[in-house]
Design a protein around this motif. Structure first.
Motif, short mmCIF file in Angstrom:
data_model
loop_
_atom_site.label_atom_id
_atom_site.label_comp_id
_atom_site.label_asym_id
_atom_site.label_seq_id
_atom_site.Cartn_x
_atom_site.Cartn_y
_atom_site.Cartn_z
N ILE A 1 0.86 -1.19 0.00
CA ILE A 1 0.00 0.00 0.00
C ILE A 1 0.89 1.23 0.00
CG2 ILE A 1 -1.73 1.28 1.31
CD1 ILE A 1 -2.65 -1.44 2.40
N ARG A 2 0.66 2.12 -0.93
CA ARG A 2 1.51 3.31 -1.08
C ARG A 2 0.84 4.58 -0.58
NH1 ARG A 2 3.38 1.93 -7.19
NH2 ARG A 2 4.49 0.04 -6.65
N THR A 3 -0.45 4.52 -0.35
CA THR A 3 -1.14 5.72 0.10
C THR A 3 -1.69 5.50 1.50
OG1 THR A 3 -3.22 4.98 -0.85
CG2 THR A 3 -1.81 6.36 -2.26
N LYS A 4 -1.98 6.63 2.17
CA LYS A 4 -2.57 6.55 3.49
C LYS A 4 -4.02 6.09 3.38
CE LYS A 4 0.11 9.87 6.05
NZ LYS A 4 0.04 10.95 7.00
N SER A 5 -4.49 5.47 4.41
CA SER A 5 -5.87 5.02 4.47
C SER A 5 -6.82 6.22 4.45
CB SER A 5 -6.10 4.21 5.74
OG SER A 5 -7.46 3.99 5.95
N ALA B 1 -6.45 13.52 7.70
CA ALA B 1 -5.48 14.09 6.77
C ALA B 1 -4.44 14.93 7.51
CB ALA B 1 -6.19 14.94 5.72
#
Length: 142
Positions: A5-9, A14
């Motif tokens: 996974i490369r992005t935040k959940s 934010a």
């Protein structure tokens, strides 16, 4: 085989790592829920005590108040001394409501592995089921 996974959940806030509001643990949430069910059961028990006083209901109310206070960090529950008009259908409805509340409390107590509260809830379920059976009139065979 799996791509990392490369992005935040999307469920994280934010740009922050600490939330702006406090979170409670599952155990704290269950404590709150159990205290609420037992406090509601205590209110119905107090109303039943006003309508039909008995030593069993007095002892149950005392034990319920102790459990609610324990779950709320020592704060005693609010108690009501107001009684409604006395008549049988109302008493039967109160026993039905108390039985349902005790069942809900039993489920939550079992979920959080609170043996004392689970035993108390099961005993109250039995007592209110027996009271309902006494209050119902037998059907005449004919």
């Amino acid at each position: 085989m799996y791509e990392p996974i490369r992005t935040k959940s999307v469920h994280t806030m934010a740009g922050t790592t600490t939330p702006d509001f406090p979170h409670r643990s599952r155990e704290e949430e269950l404590d709150i829920q159990l205290a609420g069910h037992l406090a509601a059961l205590l209110a119905v028990t107090d109303e039943l005590r006003a309508l039909a006083p008995s030593a069993d209901l007095d002892a149950a109310a005392s034990r319920l108040a102790e459990q609610v206070a324990r779950l709320r960090g020592g704060r005693p529950p609010a108690r009501s001394s107001v009684a409604a008009a006395i008549h049988e259908p109302h008493t039967l409805a109160l026993h039905q409501r108390a039985h349902a509340l005790a069942g809900r409390a039993l489920v939550v107590a079992a979920s959080r592995a609170d043996t004392a509260a689970a035993i108390l809830a099961a005993q109250r379920m039995d007592a209110h089921a027996a009271a309902q059976a006494e209050r119902r009139e037998p059907v005449a065979a004919g």
